[in-house]
Enzyme design. Structure first.
Site, PDB file in Angstrom:
ATOM      1  N   TYR A   1      15.344 -34.234 -10.115  1.00  0.00           N
ATOM      2  CA  TYR A   1      14.603 -32.990  -9.908  1.00  0.00           C
ATOM      3  C   TYR A   1      14.892 -31.972 -11.000  1.00  0.00           C
ATOM      4  O   TYR A   1      14.096 -31.066 -11.229  1.00  0.00           O
ATOM      5  CB  TYR A   1      14.918 -32.424  -8.521  1.00  0.00           C
TER       6      TYR A   1
ATOM      7  N   ARG B   1       8.563 -34.355   0.401  1.00  0.00           N
ATOM      8  CA  ARG B   1      10.022 -34.352   0.213  1.00  0.00           C
ATOM      9  C   ARG B   1      10.363 -33.933  -1.221  1.00  0.00           C
ATOM     10  O   ARG B   1      11.267 -33.137  -1.456  1.00  0.00           O
ATOM     11  CB  ARG B   1      10.571 -35.749   0.520  1.00  0.00           C
TER      12      ARG B   1
ATOM     13  N   HIS C   1      21.160 -37.786  -0.048  1.00  0.00           N
ATOM     14  CA  HIS C   1      21.402 -38.718  -1.145  1.00  0.00           C
ATOM     15  C   HIS C   1      22.885 -39.065  -1.212  1.00  0.00           C
ATOM     16  O   HIS C   1      23.741 -38.174  -1.139  1.00  0.00           O
ATOM     17  CB  HIS C   1      20.986 -38.107  -2.496  1.00  0.00           C
TER      18      HIS C   1
ATOM     19  N   HIS D   1       6.041 -38.857   0.957  1.00  0.00           N
ATOM     20  CA  HIS D   1       7.280 -38.649   0.209  1.00  0.00           C
ATOM     21  C   HIS D   1       7.130 -37.496  -0.783  1.00  0.00           C
ATOM     22  O   HIS D   1       8.112 -36.873  -1.185  1.00  0.00           O
ATOM     23  CB  HIS D   1       7.654 -39.936  -0.533  1.00  0.00           C
TER      24      HIS D   1
ATOM     25  N   LYS E   1      19.890 -42.978   5.912  1.00  0.00           N
ATOM     26  CA  LYS E   1      20.226 -44.342   5.497  1.00  0.00           C
ATOM     27  C   LYS E   1      21.685 -44.644   5.822  1.00  0.00           C
ATOM     28  O   LYS E   1      22.533 -43.767   5.797  1.00  0.00           O
ATOM     29  CB  LYS E   1      19.971 -44.514   3.996  1.00  0.00           C
TER      30      LYS E   1
ATOM     31  N   ARG F   1      12.867 -37.909   5.084  1.00  0.00           N
ATOM     32  CA  ARG F   1      12.043 -39.073   4.797  1.00  0.00           C
ATOM     33  C   ARG F   1      11.134 -39.316   6.000  1.00  0.00           C
ATOM     34  O   ARG F   1      11.474 -38.979   7.137  1.00  0.00           O
ATOM     35  CB  ARG F   1      12.910 -40.307   4.563  1.00  0.00           C
TER      36      ARG F   1
END
Length: 306
Positions: free
Chosen positions: A287, A255, A278, A252, A177, A153
């Site tokens: 995806y 990515r 994730h 993004h 994150k 990211r």
């Protein structure tokens, strides 16, 4: 009374919950829109206000229905409903009403947007747009190479420090994150671009005042300080304008291109999940829809009975 209650609620958000100015404006705009629906103001700015205790979930549903008829996006409608829920919950807490009517209204199901991504050819062409004869071009090439090579990211990219790069093994240590750390590999093109940038990086660093000079950040701006996510966004927009045929791609988007190209080449979905950082596999599964669209497109073009 309704206007007074709204003022009290906004003060609660501002002083007790300390929400941002942007969030506060959204709450005020959404709730004012609801109040105007219930009781439109006359030419003098006055309104015949309904009893707050008479507002039920049916009234709220009817309002949301008018928004839907006005072709408001589902994400926008969901946000307005969330604002109502918070407002009525505040009124319950203050003893103005007994129950929160907005809790009985289901949140609109959001549209699933497939992520925009580049073809392999366009991704390579786009990444190679910066002029690497210049110091800025070397830095920008390193940024674009890293975004595509690792799928990080932008927020993760700008937080990278020099010590996070392992050139020997071509690995990147990324803090994602919820402060979750992961290790991501990168290839020879990204390694070369990084090395070329690091040669000139000292020039960027020397632009910073001695008191603010920090040798740790990997990506530096022209002032010699850590680059921001907004600056990276502007950088990508700049190269979109320079690269003919590339449209509607964001930082993004690189990515998304990284993940899509891995999946198209046979990578396992769980491995892609790990590389992207994730928390849930369901986030990565979008995806598979992108790859399925490509498969259908190939079928339609190639099959004689398509």
């Amino acid at each position: 009374m309704l206007d007074d209650l709204l003022t009290q609620f906004l003060d609660h958000l501002r002083y007790e919950r300390n929400v941002s100015a942007h969030t506060l404006r959204n709450y005020e705009s959404d709730l004012q829109q609801f109040l105007n629906y219930l009781a439109p103001s006359d030419s003098k700015g006055k309104r015949d206000e309904p009893d707050i205790r008479q507002i039920d979930h049916i009234t709220i549903r009817e309002w949301l229905s008018t928004l839907h008829s006005d072709h408001k996006r589902k994400t926008s409608i969901a946000r307005k409903l969330a604002a109502l829920r918070t407002f009525f919950q505040f009124l319950v807490r203050e003893g103005v009403i007994e129950l929160n009517p907005a809790k009985l209204v289901a949140t609109p199901r959001k549209e699933k947007k497939l992520p925009a991504h580049l073809s392999i050819e366009d991704a390579i062409r786009f990444i190679e747009t910066p002029d690497t004869e210049t110091d800025f071009g070397k830095r920008d090439r390193a940024i674009l190479e890293l975004l595509y090579a690792t799928g990080v990211r932008v927020s993760e990219l700008v937080q990278l420090n020099l010590r996070d790069i392992d050139f020997k093994n071509k690995l990147l240590r990324v803090l994602g994150k919820r402060s979750k750390e992961r290790i991501v590999p990168f290839g020879d093109p990204a390694a070369k671009a990084l090395k070329d940038y690091i040669v000139v990086r000292e020039k960027f660093l020397m632009n910073a005042p001695a008191t603010k000079r920090d040798a740790q950040p990997l990506i530096l701006n022209y002032q010699g300080t850590r680059m921001t996510t907004r600056s990276v966004g502007r950088l990508v927009e700049k190269y979109i304008r320079l690269c003919a045929g590339i449209h509607d791609i964001s930082p993004h988007g690189l990515r998304h291109s990284f993940a899509t190209h891995l999946l198209d080449s046979g990578a396992d979905l769980r491995d892609i999940q790990e590389l992207l950082g994730h928390a849930r596999l369901s986030t990565t599964q979008i995806y598979t829809h992108v790859s399925m669209e490509k498969l259908i497109e190939v079928y339609d073009k190639a099959h004689p009975k398509a």
